[in-house]
Design an enzyme around this catalytic site. Structure first.
Site, PDB file in Angstrom:
ATOM      1  N   CYS A 192       0.846  -1.200   0.000  1.00 24.15           N
ATOM      2  CA  CYS A 192       0.000   0.000   0.000  1.00 24.15           C
ATOM      3  C   CYS A 192       0.883   1.253   0.000  1.00 24.15           C
ATOM      4  O   CYS A 192       2.098   1.181   0.155  1.00 24.15           O
ATOM      5  CB  CYS A 192      -0.938  -0.032   1.204  1.00 24.15           C
ATOM      6  SG  CYS A 192      -2.344   1.090   1.079  1.00 24.15           S
ATOM      7  N   CYS A 200      -4.751  -1.037  -4.830  1.00 28.08           N
ATOM      8  CA  CYS A 200      -5.863  -0.427  -5.567  1.00 28.08           C
ATOM      9  C   CYS A 200      -5.468  -0.127  -7.016  1.00 28.08           C
ATOM     10  O   CYS A 200      -4.419   0.455  -7.279  1.00 28.08           O
ATOM     11  CB  CYS A 200      -6.309   0.840  -4.867  1.00 28.08           C
ATOM     12  SG  CYS A 200      -6.810   0.564  -3.154  1.00 28.08           S
ATOM     13  N   GLU A 243      -6.741  10.448   5.574  1.00 27.36           N
ATOM     14  CA  GLU A 243      -7.325  10.544   4.244  1.00 27.36           C
ATOM     15  C   GLU A 243      -8.842  10.526   4.354  1.00 27.36           C
ATOM     16  O   GLU A 243      -9.391   9.958   5.298  1.00 27.36           O
ATOM     17  CB  GLU A 243      -6.902   9.345   3.382  1.00 27.36           C
ATOM     18  CG  GLU A 243      -5.536   9.448   2.803  1.00 27.36           C
ATOM     19  CD  GLU A 243      -5.233   8.276   1.866  1.00 27.36           C
ATOM     20  OE1 GLU A 243      -6.115   7.411   1.691  1.00 27.36           O
ATOM     21  OE2 GLU A 243      -4.123   8.224   1.334  1.00 27.36           O
ATOM     22  N   SER A 262      -7.552  10.511  -0.369  1.00 19.09           N
ATOM     23  CA  SER A 262      -7.102   9.278  -1.012  1.00 19.09           C
ATOM     24  C   SER A 262      -6.789   9.573  -2.464  1.00 19.09           C
ATOM     25  O   SER A 262      -7.360  10.480  -3.075  1.00 19.09           O
ATOM     26  CB  SER A 262      -8.208   8.228  -0.920  1.00 19.09           C
ATOM     27  OG  SER A 262      -8.003   7.206  -1.865  1.00 19.09           O
TER      28      SER A 262
END
Length: 558
Positions: A123, A195, A447, A473
């Protein structure tokens, strides 16, 4: 030259027999004892897709190290899942985790006299944290990105993690049934990987590859691809080269390589978090790289990547068209990158890209031609004005327009904001203000994907704006400004705003201002009451005491 520049102290020093005894106790052979010790730092843990496979990758790296006469030894650091913690109190620990990762890599490698470091990061906070730790030890180091997730699918619609957040707003609006809402959630993330859009993870993996600190293609290989497995098997070959050349992070990360990193992040349409993280990396490297450098590079960089959240494509699409090196070769051929920067292959960026075929851009594909960009100048706008005397960062793609003026709706927490959106108290034309969530005031500068996704899902994305001393984000899109400095907790003007104050965000003039005079602000300051953080303890208390401003990268080792 011995490659055991540091580890000889614990494996060969006759005056330190206890160290050798403890290493023998782990089952280490005489052969491994004589090889350079390479710490393999894994940010792996089981409870999110970005990181759940990293311990396996670390094991592969360790196993392959012996083929290059290196002794790979795995150790662990932490990670905080942004997607899981988003909208909860846990999100306050996300940015903090970057410092903990840097601290733990520095502490472990230095404390155990290891010669080098390979970090496996998933991440987004994992990656800059790992690079900062590597810079502190300044020993041969390489970062391996855990890779991007594949897209999900539900009823023929291509999904990603932001689809789940935005589904909530659509459900509130009555556009999504309970069954379809659950269907989106269950199918948004099909397996391992970070993501999939040009959110912060893929922004940072791309920036770090452009910076020279990961192997070519590391930033764009999918997590579950055979190429990513092969990268884990190959990385020790390059580590051996770095050890032989004594090539260290501070030899690779320079002002020119940082410029490459920003150029790639901007041209791909990357996350505002890149500003925080690259500033922090520069600070750790001892380089004078500031918001003004971002402003300069952003102004001269076209946006070419049509990526989600504001575009159509995911990182897997770039991979299928040649990957990050093919894109960087296109930038290099067009004079937008410094090809003479050294990288972890032991070669320059231009040498790495010499045999790479440049990507073929197209108006209907993931990368647009430089002659017809999505935006002629960058989207990471650095704004100043009477609301942000020390700067702020806006991600303005141009699709939402170039300026916005409206009355303030002021909230002192994300929770208050979410409740207002849920209860339809936000109107078209409002400028939502979320404050007291900066690096010190949060603390942790959380975030906020939830409120922006709710705004988009509720159909207000093009008719509302949002400003905050917190951050967003990489999945955020719309007219949003974050990193407002000074933050409310430090008495910044954002803490003095009142409902109805008229705020203007202007990407052309690079201003963030409100129609409140200096005299009125001074009068309000007399009655200002700060947020009470007297109950803080532990990690957040230390962070509140140590952290610098967002405009300085939120580092804790000033």
């Amino acid at each position: 030259m011995s490659l055991k520049k540091y580890s000889w102290e614990i494996s060969d020093n006759e005056e330190h027999p206890a160290g050798k005894a403890m290493l023998y106790a782990t089952g280490m052979s005489d052969k491994k004892m004589k090889q350079p010790f390479v710490g393999v730092a894994s940010c792996g843990y089981e409870s999110n897709p970005c990181n759940m496979h990293l311990n396996d990758f670390a094991g592969l790296i360790k196993e392959a190290s012996s083929a290059h006469d290196l002794t790979g030894l795995v150790f662990n650091t932490i990670g905080i899942s942004d997607g899981i913690s988003m909208g909860t109190d846990g999100m306050r620990y996300s940015l903090v985790s970057r410092e903990i990762i840097a601290d733990s890599i520095e502490s472990f490698i230095s404390g155990h006299s290891f010669d080098a470091c390979i970090a496996v990061a998933g991440c987004d906070k994992n990656m800059p944290g790992a690079i900062m730790g590597m810079l502190r030890i300044n020993r041969p180091s390489i970062m391996v990105y855990g890779g991007t997730i594949r897209s999900g699918n539900y009823k023929g619609e291509k999904l990603n993690i932001v689809s789940a957040f935005e589904a909530y707003g659509k459900r509130i609006k009555g556009e999504l049934s309970d069954q379809d809402y659950q269907g989106v959630i269950q199918n948004a993330c099909p397996g391992a990987g970070a993501c999939g859009g040009m959110y912060t993870a893929n922004t940072m993996s791309s920036a770090i590859e452009a910076m020279g600190m990961s192997l070519p293609y590391s930033g764009s290989y999918p997590a579950n691809s055979p190429e990513k497995i092969q990268e884990c098997r190959d990385v020790s070959k390059y580590m051996k080269i770095l050890l032989e050349k004594d090539l260290k992070p501070k030899d690779i990360i320079t002002l020119k390589s940082l410029e490459n990193a920003v150029r790639v992040a901007v041209s791909l349409g990357g996350s505002t978090n890149a500003v925080l993280h690259i500033l922090a990396i520069a600070k750790t490297a001892g380089l004078d790289f500031t918001l003004e450098d971002f402003k300069r590079i952003n102004h001269s960089t076209p946006v070419l990547g049509d990526f989600k959240p504001s575009g159509k494509f995911l990182m897997e699409d770039l991979h299928e068209q040649g990957g990050l090196p093919a894109f960087m070769k296109y930038l290099l051929n067009n004079g937008l990158l410094h090809g003479d920067c050294m990288t972890v292959t032991g070669k320059t960026l231009a040498e790495n890209l010499a045999d790479v075929t440049p990507i073929v851009p197209s108006m209907v594909n993931v990368i647009h031609p430089i002659e017809t960009p999505l935006q002629k100048t960058g989207h990471l706008c650095i704004l100043h004005g009477n609301l942000a005397p020390q700067g702020s960062v806006a991600k303005i793609s141009g699709k939402e327009g170039k300026s916005f003026t409206g009355p303030a709706k002021v909230f002192n927490s994300e929770l208050e904001t979410n409740e207002a959106i849920k209860n339809k108290k936000i109107q078209e034309g409002d400028v939502i203000v979320i404050r007291y969530i900066g690096p010190k005031g949060g603390p942790g500068m959380p975030e906020m994907l939830k409120p922006t996704s709710m705004i988009i899902g509720a159909g207000l994305g093009s008719s509302c704006a949002l400003i905050t001393d917190g951050r967003f984000s990489g999945g955020t899109h719309g007219f949003v400004v974050g990193h407002v400095t000074p933050e409310a907790y430090l008495g910044g003007p954002i803490g003095l705003l009142q409902d109805g104050d008229v705020i203007t965000i202007d990407a052309d003039t690079l201003e963030l201002k409100c129609a409140v005079s200096e005299e009125e602000f001074a009068e309000r300051k007399k009655h200002w009451v700060n947020k009470d953080l007297s109950g803080l303890q532990g990690t957040l208390k230390k962070y509140n005491k140590l952290v610098s401003t967002a405009s300085e990268g939120c580092v804790t080792d000033n």
